[in-house]
Scaffold this active site. Sequence first.
Site, PDB file in Angstrom:
ATOM      1  N   TYR A 146       0.846  -1.192   0.000  1.00  0.00           N
ATOM      2  CA  TYR A 146       0.000   0.000   0.000  1.00  0.00           C
ATOM      3  C   TYR A 146       0.885   1.246   0.000  1.00  0.00           C
ATOM      4  CZ  TYR A 146      -3.726  -3.166   1.630  1.00  0.00           C
ATOM      5  OH  TYR A 146      -4.625  -4.181   1.757  1.00  0.00           O
ATOM      6  N   HIS A 154      -6.332   1.414  -1.452  1.00  0.00           N
ATOM      7  CA  HIS A 154      -6.282   0.054  -1.965  1.00  0.00           C
ATOM      8  C   HIS A 154      -4.833  -0.348  -2.234  1.00  0.00           C
ATOM      9  CE1 HIS A 154     -10.582  -0.561  -2.414  1.00  0.00           C
ATOM     10  NE2 HIS A 154     -10.680   0.634  -2.981  1.00  0.00           N
ATOM     11  N   LYS A 184      -4.862  -5.362  -9.275  1.00  0.00           N
ATOM     12  CA  LYS A 184      -3.553  -5.191  -8.656  1.00  0.00           C
ATOM     13  C   LYS A 184      -2.468  -5.760  -9.565  1.00  0.00           C
ATOM     14  CE  LYS A 184      -5.763  -5.812  -4.173  1.00  0.00           C
ATOM     15  NZ  LYS A 184      -6.217  -4.440  -4.154  1.00  0.00           N
TER      16      LYS A 184
END
Length: 214
Positions: A146, A154, A184
């Site tokens: 993060y 997120h 991601k």
Amino acid sequence: LCKEKTNKRRKVSSKPVTQLAYGVKGSVLNDPPGNVVIANPHDAASIYMSGCYGKGSMSKGSPVGLIDGSEHLILSPSEAMYLIDMGALIVMNRHDDPVLSRDALWTLWSDHDPSFCHKFIVYKHFRDKKYTVRSGIKYGGDFMLYSGDPNTTHAAYVVKVMCSDNLLWTDVNALRRVSESVAKECVLAYVSSISLLIRAVLTVLLKLLLLLFY
């Protein structure tokens, strides 16, 4: 873009405190083996607020019960070792036992998880680069990265620590698909033998310096 969910429950802020408490006492847990628990409410809140280290023993998200003592702070071995190296944490088997040395803890955690050395090096690498590093197990990785507070941002990356070249392409593809499904990036982190050698040499030199000057 994913919208942030609003949580109306009172949270323990993860904004870094002015100074991290040093010499905080923690105890090694037997279940799950190797994790470290900090029971003192003030110490637990201080460690968590200094950089979102650890997780609550009862909460799934922000550990709301740290301040009032309704839950404890649980640190993973990588988190605990990083804080030990910062001088912020000392670890015992039980509250009144002698302090466990860094070498004893390294052996304990390596015996439990042969990949601990690689995982800690990768954890330290990203922590030193100012990422907040959390467990990535729910997405099939070792860590999640993060850029700020995990409660308000997120994760941008899922990290898989590569301890050998034996990871199957099917496993890599599965991890990539999971990462893409949650928006991601997938990072495969390798630790070279040269890095391990340099770390061993620096550890020996540090011990010699301590013997010479103390």
